[in-house]
Design a protein around this motif. Structure first.
Motif, PDB file in Angstrom:
ATOM      1  N   SER A  12      17.719   5.419   5.861  1.00 40.63           N
ATOM      2  CA  SER A  12      18.206   5.677   7.164  1.00 40.63           C
ATOM      3  C   SER A  12      17.127   6.377   8.091  1.00 40.63           C
ATOM      4  CB  SER A  12      19.491   6.409   7.379  1.00 40.63           C
ATOM      5  OG  SER A  12      20.548   5.763   6.753  1.00 40.63           O
ATOM      6  N   ILE A  13      15.963   6.140   7.743  1.00 40.74           N
ATOM      7  CA  ILE A  13      14.762   7.049   8.447  1.00 40.74           C
ATOM      8  C   ILE A  13      14.864   6.104  10.093  1.00 40.74           C
ATOM      9  CG2 ILE A  13      12.428   7.143   9.077  1.00 40.74           C
ATOM     10  CD1 ILE A  13      12.052   7.293   5.911  1.00 40.74           C
ATOM     11  N   GLY A  14      14.920   7.096  11.080  1.00 40.23           N
ATOM     12  CA  GLY A  14      15.100   6.432  12.550  1.00 40.23           C
ATOM     13  C   GLY A  14      16.387   6.563  12.861  1.00 40.23           C
ATOM     14  N   ALA A  15      17.430   6.760  12.148  1.00 37.29           N
ATOM     15  CA  ALA A  15      18.675   7.007  12.728  1.00 37.29           C
ATOM     16  C   ALA A  15      18.965   8.497  13.224  1.00 37.29           C
ATOM     17  CB  ALA A  15      19.789   6.784  11.612  1.00 37.29           C
ATOM     18  N   GLU A  16      19.803   8.300  14.054  1.00 36.37           N
ATOM     19  CA  GLU A  16      20.424   9.710  14.789  1.00 36.37           C
ATOM     20  C   GLU A  16      21.604  10.030  13.784  1.00 36.37           C
ATOM     21  OE1 GLU A  16      21.129   9.399  18.815  1.00 36.37           O
ATOM     22  OE2 GLU A  16      19.198   8.756  19.330  1.00 36.37           O
ATOM     23  N   VAL A  17      21.520  11.221  13.559  1.00 34.37           N
ATOM     24  CA  VAL A  17      22.494  12.018  12.527  1.00 34.37           C
ATOM     25  C   VAL A  17      22.922  13.448  12.914  1.00 34.37           C
ATOM     26  CG1 VAL A  17      21.873  10.617  10.678  1.00 34.37           C
ATOM     27  CG2 VAL A  17      20.792  12.911  10.899  1.00 34.37           C
ATOM     28  N   GLU A  18      24.146  13.749  12.515  1.00 31.56           N
ATOM     29  CA  GLU A  18      24.417  15.161  12.545  1.00 31.56           C
ATOM     30  C   GLU A  18      24.620  15.582  11.012  1.00 31.56           C
ATOM     31  OE1 GLU A  18      28.058  16.025  14.715  1.00 31.56           O
ATOM     32  OE2 GLU A  18      27.055  14.685  16.509  1.00 31.56           O
ATOM     33  N   ILE A  19      23.996  16.748  10.589  1.00 28.56           N
ATOM     34  CA  ILE A  19      24.275  17.192   9.295  1.00 28.56           C
ATOM     35  C   ILE A  19      24.779  18.690   9.314  1.00 28.56           C
ATOM     36  CG2 ILE A  19      22.931  17.912   7.169  1.00 28.56           C
ATOM     37  CD1 ILE A  19      21.166  15.559   7.661  1.00 28.56           C
ATOM     38  N   ARG A  20      25.623  19.055   8.542  1.00 27.46           N
ATOM     39  CA  ARG A  20      26.300  20.441   8.443  1.00 27.46           C
ATOM     40  C   ARG A  20      25.822  20.887   7.182  1.00 27.46           C
ATOM     41  NH1 ARG A  20      31.418  22.047   6.817  1.00 27.46           N
ATOM     42  NH2 ARG A  20      32.157  20.125   7.249  1.00 27.46           N
ATOM     43  N   ASP A  21      25.078  22.060   6.986  1.00 24.61           N
ATOM     44  CA  ASP A  21      24.660  22.888   5.620  1.00 24.61           C
ATOM     45  C   ASP A  21      25.902  23.611   5.100  1.00 24.61           C
ATOM     46  OD1 ASP A  21      24.614  25.033   6.929  1.00 24.61           O
ATOM     47  OD2 ASP A  21      22.461  25.282   6.912  1.00 24.61           O
ATOM     48  N   GLY A  24      27.308  26.203   7.118  1.00 23.20           N
ATOM     49  CA  GLY A  24      28.073  26.132   8.776  1.00 23.20           C
ATOM     50  C   GLY A  24      27.166  25.529   9.887  1.00 23.20           C
ATOM     51  N   LYS A  25      26.041  25.624   9.484  1.00 19.97           N
ATOM     52  CA  LYS A  25      25.178  25.266  10.578  1.00 19.97           C
ATOM     53  C   LYS A  25      24.876  23.632  10.702  1.00 19.97           C
ATOM     54  CE  LYS A  25      20.736  25.775  12.808  1.00 19.97           C
ATOM     55  NZ  LYS A  25      20.062  26.986  13.252  1.00 19.97           N
ATOM     56  N   VAL A  26      24.995  23.223  12.013  1.00 17.23           N
ATOM     57  CA  VAL A  26      25.114  21.657  12.433  1.00 17.23           C
ATOM     58  C   VAL A  26      23.681  21.543  12.977  1.00 17.23           C
ATOM     59  CG1 VAL A  26      25.728  19.796  13.589  1.00 17.23           C
ATOM     60  CG2 VAL A  26      27.502  21.714  12.587  1.00 17.23           C
ATOM     61  N   TYR A  27      22.974  20.526  12.472  1.00 15.31           N
ATOM     62  CA  TYR A  27      21.498  20.093  12.758  1.00 15.31           C
ATOM     63  C   TYR A  27      21.939  18.549  13.421  1.00 15.31           C
ATOM     64  CZ  TYR A  27      20.129  23.641   9.575  1.00 15.31           C
ATOM     65  OH  TYR A  27      19.661  24.813   8.999  1.00 15.31           O
ATOM     66  N   VAL A  28      21.411  18.417  14.632  1.00 15.54           N
ATOM     67  CA  VAL A  28      21.535  16.956  15.304  1.00 15.54           C
ATOM     68  C   VAL A  28      20.368  16.558  15.532  1.00 15.54           C
ATOM     69  CG1 VAL A  28      22.384  15.675  17.356  1.00 15.54           C
ATOM     70  CG2 VAL A  28      23.398  17.576  16.163  1.00 15.54           C
ATOM     71  N   GLY A  29      19.726  15.410  14.988  1.00 19.40           N
ATOM     72  CA  GLY A  29      18.587  14.944  15.190  1.00 19.40           C
ATOM     73  C   GLY A  29      18.137  13.348  14.600  1.00 19.40           C
ATOM     74  N   THR A  30      16.996  12.808  14.757  1.00 17.32           N
ATOM     75  CA  THR A  30      16.661  11.645  14.276  1.00 17.32           C
ATOM     76  C   THR A  30      15.821  12.040  12.932  1.00 17.32           C
ATOM     77  OG1 THR A  30      16.338  10.853  16.344  1.00 17.32           O
ATOM     78  CG2 THR A  30      15.210   9.577  14.537  1.00 17.32           C
ATOM     79  N   ILE A  31      16.202  11.129  11.994  1.00 10.27           N
ATOM     80  CA  ILE A  31      15.490  11.225  10.666  1.00 10.27           C
ATOM     81  C   ILE A  31      13.918  10.804  10.826  1.00 10.27           C
ATOM     82  CG2 ILE A  31      15.351  10.515   8.199  1.00 10.27           C
ATOM     83  CD1 ILE A  31      18.497  10.163   8.193  1.00 10.27           C
ATOM     84  N   ASP A  32      13.331  11.611  10.468  1.00  9.02           N
ATOM     85  CA  ASP A  32      11.710  11.394  10.743  1.00  9.02           C
ATOM     86  C   ASP A  32      11.015  11.152   9.201  1.00  9.02           C
ATOM     87  OD1 ASP A  32       9.410  11.621  12.788  1.00  9.02           O
ATOM     88  OD2 ASP A  32       8.776  12.857  10.944  1.00  9.02           O
ATOM     89  N   PHE A  72      27.540  14.543   6.438  1.00  6.04           N
ATOM     90  CA  PHE A  72      26.316  13.798   6.974  1.00  6.04           C
ATOM     91  C   PHE A  72      27.212  13.080   7.825  1.00  6.04           C
ATOM     92  CE2 PHE A  72      24.032  10.192   7.103  1.00  6.04           C
ATOM     93  CZ  PHE A  72      22.609  10.524   7.232  1.00  6.04           C
ATOM     94  N   ARG A  73      26.831  12.579   8.949  1.00  7.66           N
ATOM     95  CA  ARG A  73      27.662  11.536   9.835  1.00  7.66           C
ATOM     96  C   ARG A  73      26.428  11.020  10.733  1.00  7.66           C
ATOM     97  NH1 ARG A  73      30.295  11.569  14.920  1.00  7.66           N
ATOM     98  NH2 ARG A  73      29.832  13.338  16.073  1.00  7.66           N
ATOM     99  N   PHE A  74      26.513   9.583  10.904  1.00  8.24           N
ATOM    100  CA  PHE A  74      25.807   9.074  11.957  1.00  8.24           C
ATOM    101  C   PHE A  74      26.153   9.264  13.180  1.00  8.24           C
ATOM    102  CE2 PHE A  74      24.750   6.657   8.160  1.00  8.24           C
ATOM    103  CZ  PHE A  74      23.433   6.331   7.868  1.00  8.24           C
ATOM    104  N   ARG A  75      25.206   9.120  14.225  1.00  9.24           N
ATOM    105  CA  ARG A  75      25.672   9.461  15.500  1.00  9.24           C
ATOM    106  C   ARG A  75      25.655   7.923  16.192  1.00  9.24           C
ATOM    107  NH1 ARG A  75      24.988  14.502  18.665  1.00  9.24           N
ATOM    108  NH2 ARG A  75      24.037  13.006  19.958  1.00  9.24           N
ATOM    109  N   ARG A  76      26.637   7.813  17.208  1.00  7.70           N
ATOM    110  CA  ARG A  76      26.537   6.390  17.995  1.00  7.70           C
ATOM    111  C   ARG A  76      25.562   6.729  19.246  1.00  7.70           C
ATOM    112  NH1 ARG A  76      32.605   4.684  18.457  1.00  7.70           N
ATOM    113  NH2 ARG A  76      33.266   5.923  16.585  1.00  7.70           N
ATOM    114  N   ARG A  77      25.002   5.765  19.500  1.00  6.42           N
ATOM    115  CA  ARG A  77      24.159   5.952  20.805  1.00  6.42           C
ATOM    116  C   ARG A  77      24.910   5.588  21.915  1.00  6.42           C
ATOM    117  NH1 ARG A  77      17.979   4.639  19.982  1.00  6.42           N
ATOM    118  NH2 ARG A  77      17.892   5.739  17.740  1.00  6.42           N
TER     119      ARG A  77
END
Length: 81
Positions: A12-21, A24-32, A72-77
């Motif tokens: 899924s490189i290039g996809a926008e995602v939300e990841i929770r560790d 409890g921290k949530v990271y939002v970004g594009t998989i680089d 882990f979840r994908f974000r909709r644009r």
């Protein structure tokens, strides 16, 4: 589970995602990029990195260890017409 996240992220490189560790921290970004231990996200929009310092898209990558991922979840644009 980290093995499954590795393959999901690698495919899924290039996809926008939300990841929770696990903390409890949530990271939002594009998989680089992805390596066997971490997924690297490029932040989307303004991100507070503490001490009042803000970085925008294109800033430094955030590395997240696969062993710490609990959600882990994908974000909709959003499309504007």
């Amino acid at each position: 589970m980290s093995h499954e996240y590795y393959h999901l992220c690698r495919d899924s490189i290039g996809a926008e995602v939300e990841i929770r560790d696990c903390h409890g921290k949530v990271y939002v970004g594009t998989i680089d990029r992805v390596d066997p231990d971490h997924v690297y996200l490029r932040p989307i929009g303004p991100c507070d990195h503490g001490h009042g310092m803000y970085f925008f898209a294109g800033a430094a990558l955030t590395a997240i260890a696969f062993a710490s991922i609990v959600a882990f979840r994908f974000r909709r644009r959003r499309h504007f017409f």
